[in-house]
Write an enzyme that holds these catalytic residues in place. Structure first.
Site, PDB file in Angstrom:
ATOM      1  N   GLU A 106       4.849   4.176   2.527  1.00  0.00           N
ATOM      2  CA  GLU A 106       4.496   3.021   1.707  1.00  0.00           C
ATOM      3  C   GLU A 106       4.860   1.772   2.496  1.00  0.00           C
ATOM      4  OE1 GLU A 106       6.620   3.506  -1.903  1.00  0.00           O
ATOM      5  OE2 GLU A 106       8.579   3.660  -0.960  1.00  0.00           O
TER       6      GLU A 106
ATOM      7  N   GLY B 127       0.448   5.706   0.732  1.00  0.00           N
ATOM      8  CA  GLY B 127      -0.437   6.762   1.200  1.00  0.00           C
ATOM      9  C   GLY B 127       0.307   8.062   1.325  1.00  0.00           C
ATOM     10  N   GLY B 128      -0.282   9.017   2.013  1.00  0.00           N
ATOM     11  CA  GLY B 128       0.309  10.332   2.133  1.00  0.00           C
ATOM     12  C   GLY B 128       1.500  10.392   3.056  1.00  0.00           C
ATOM     13  N   MET B 129       1.710   9.359   3.862  1.00  0.00           N
ATOM     14  CA  MET B 129       2.798   9.363   4.824  1.00  0.00           C
ATOM     15  C   MET B 129       3.871   8.325   4.529  1.00  0.00           C
ATOM     16  SD  MET B 129       2.616   8.788   8.924  1.00  0.00           S
ATOM     17  CE  MET B 129       1.500  10.173   9.092  1.00  0.00           C
TER      18      MET B 129
ATOM     19  N   ASP C 125      -6.309   7.167  15.759  1.00  0.00           N
ATOM     20  CA  ASP C 125      -6.712   6.879  14.376  1.00  0.00           C
ATOM     21  C   ASP C 125      -7.351   5.494  14.283  1.00  0.00           C
ATOM     22  OD1 ASP C 125      -7.116   7.085  11.674  1.00  0.00           O
ATOM     23  OD2 ASP C 125      -5.045   6.688  11.122  1.00  0.00           O
TER      24      ASP C 125
ATOM     25  N   ALA D 102       0.845  -1.198   0.000  1.00  0.00           N
ATOM     26  CA  ALA D 102       0.000   0.000   0.000  1.00  0.00           C
ATOM     27  C   ALA D 102       0.872   1.237   0.000  1.00  0.00           C
ATOM     28  CB  ALA D 102      -0.922   0.012   1.221  1.00  0.00           C
TER      29      ALA D 102
ATOM     30  N   LYS E 137       7.297  -0.346   6.878  1.00  0.00           N
ATOM     31  CA  LYS E 137       6.632   0.903   6.543  1.00  0.00           C
ATOM     32  C   LYS E 137       7.726   1.938   6.291  1.00  0.00           C
ATOM     33  CE  LYS E 137       2.738   1.937   8.200  1.00  0.00           C
ATOM     34  NZ  LYS E 137       1.565   2.272   9.016  1.00  0.00           N
TER      35      LYS E 137
END
Length: 550
Positions: free
Chosen positions: A38, A34-36, A161, A32, A57
């Site tokens: 991979e 995202g904005g922060m 979150d 995946a 991550k």
């Protein structure tokens, strides 16, 4: 934190078509972006062919130049690595490879809740399985919210979150919460990348949407939103744009849909306790929610609590293609890695060497870790040493072993021990037993296997006839960083995390072996009929322990 795949173009994307060396890890597959960050499926490489599946991550470069973010990420990682619970994804380490910061964590083969709900389409998750999913989430949250430090002071952990993307469901039906601490680092930094929190506003608490100080009760509200959406199969705070979503969250107006599946009034009342706008009127803890959920089920004859086995069957029955694709992908990656190890070792070494030459100080920096002595035992670190790069190093190593072995027997034959010293029988050339009790026989061969539902009873050590007539109990084990579990006198080992194994009621002995440090831990336990025993093992230079609780 990932809302959608390929949320934005990456400055330097890594999409492995073959395994890529990343410090001590091999990146196998990007899962995946995202904005922060991979996320990659990867393998940790160690000495003597040792390897372990992990998730990596990799923080995007935008964030690595934000010192406020990095400082808070390190602070939060120091707390996250202390969270060791069956319903929380284990964080192994926070490190830096070249200019890239990364987090290594437990790899879960399965779906996140968002993908599961999307894949199911119009299919509804049975209420019993919704109870199971939310119940397991509550267990993980209660553990994190009540976690204390070594000095017994509250850590005051808040996830911030609790959203569908951060609830992972394994193919075996396990529920895991991921990304503890990362949301705080992102929200407290001075810069915010557009798209980082896209889709997350609908799962905030009213106080979070109003930018007020948060405590654990914010997570309870977010958990209530997920509970509502799984039960009703509809969004609680849906709107056309983020501003409208935030306004709905701040108002915390809960409207139950008038379409099936309709909820009993008692269940609605329980939901509203979690979704109270005022934190002071909200349920006081995740444990209190679990209590009220069980009370509700007891009051309703037809309401049952699902199980991990039931959830696993539900996934296979309703998403057969998706499950089969995951299995096939795992098989392909294993085959690919084996081929890579056999035919591309030189290429991997060269890639790693060039990567290290770009970094002052020579490669990976470990900032926060549960991998004790990682630099002393990892394949990557040994490979960096000029000694091990020399062609004569293996020969010298063998010669040294023979010299030590010969010297040992020479002094033994000369009776060099002091008369006052008691000579203990040496029963194992492998590692010492941590509890100071020498094993009566050499440790069994490390034959690692994974527990799967439906293991034949022959794999479980059998007790006396009187013990087996009682209702059996179960045992699960989790280790930091990992270990191989042996039960009673069994010769088959299970790699942690070990899922619940059915055992006859009565006394049992657990032995845990940690190969990198050649350490053993042993503990005797007594399982009552129907009791669920969970053990946590920790190997390390500062603390080595094996603790079991019902």
């Amino acid at each position: 934190m990932f809302d959608t795949l390929h949320l934005m173009p990456l400055p330097s994307p890594l999409i492995p078509t073959k395994p890529i060396s990343f410090g001590r890890y091999l990146l196998l597959q990007r899962l995946a972006t995202g904005g922060m960050a991979e996320v990659y499926r990867a393998k940790l490489l160690g000495v003597a062919g040792f390897e372990k599946s992990v998730a990596i991550k990799r923080i995007l470069s935008f964030w690595t130049h934000n010192q406020d973010f990095i400082s808070m990420l390190i602070d939060e990682a120091k707390i996250a690595v202390q969270l060791n619970h069956p319903n929380i994804v284990q964080v192994y380490e926070l490190g830096k490879e070249g200019e890239d910061y990364y987090i290594a964590m437990e790899y879960i083969e399965g779906f996140d809740l968002r993908r599961l709900l999307k894949s199911l389409g119009n299919k509804v998750i049975p209420r019993s399985l919704v109870f199971y999913i939310i119940g397991e989430m509550a267990k993980g949250l209660h553990y994190a919210h009540t976690k204390t430090s070594a000095q017994n002071s509250p850590l005051k952990v808040v996830h911030r979150d609790i959203s569908p993307q951060n609830i992972l469901i394994s193919l075996d039906g396990e529920i895991k919460i991921t990304d503890f601490g990362i949301a705080k680092a992102a929200t407290r930094s001075h810069e915010t990348l557009p798209g980082t929190f896209k889709g997350k506003f609908a799962y905030m608490s009213p106080e979070q949407a109003s930018q007020k100080e948060l405590d654990y009760r914010s997570d309870l509200f977010s958990m209530g939103i997920l509970f509502f959406e799984m039960l009703t199969h509809s969004r609680l705070f849906g709107a056309t744009n983020d501003v409208a979503v935030l306004e709905k969250v701040r108002q915390a107006s809960v409207v139950f849909p008038e379409k099936p599946p309709l909820l009993p009034q008692a269940l609605k009342a329980l939901l509203l306790k979690l979704l109270e706008k005022d934190p002071e009127k909200r349920l006081r803890s995740a444990q209190a929610f679990l209590h009220d959920l069980n009370q509700y089920r007891v009051s309703q004859d037809h309401e049952t609590m699902g199980t991990s086995e039931g959830l696993s069957r539900f996934l296979k029955d309703n998403l057969p293609q998706e499950v089969e694709t995951l299995r096939e992908e795992s098989t392909r990656l294993v085959t690919q890695t084996l081929a890579y190890d056999k035919g591309m070792t030189v290429t991997r070494t060269e890639e790693t060497r060039h990567s290290e030459e770009k970094t002052e100080g020579g490669g990976t920096q470990i900032l926060v870790t549960t991998f004790e002595k990682m630099k002393d035992s990892s394949w990557g670190y040994l490979k960096r040493s000029p000694f091990w790069k020399a062609s004569w190093a293996p020969l010298l190593g063998v010669a040294l072993v023979f010299l030590l072995y010969g010297g040992y027997h020479f002094f033994q034959s000369k009776g060099s021990m002091s008369p006052r010293e008691e000579k203990l029988p040496i029963t194992s050339p492998v590692a010492p037993v941590v509890d100071k009790t020498p094993p009566e026989s050499p440790p069994p061969p490390i034959e690692i296997r994974q527990i799967v539902p439906g293991d034949p009873p022959s794999l479980i050590p059998q007790k006396s006839e009187s013990a087996t007539s009682l209702s059996p109990g179960s045992l699960s084990v989790q280790a930091i960083p990992w270990g191989v579990i042996y039960i009673d006198q069994g010769k088959k080992g299970w790699e942690t995390p070990m899922k619940p194994v059915e055992l006859p009621a009565g006394p049992h002995q657990i032995r845990v072996y940690y190969k990198p440090d050649r350490k053993w831990l042993t503990k005797n336990i007594d399982i009552s009929p129907g009791q669920k025993m969970h053990c946590i093992v920790q190997f390390g230079s500062q603390k080595t322990a094996l603790e079991c609780t019902p």
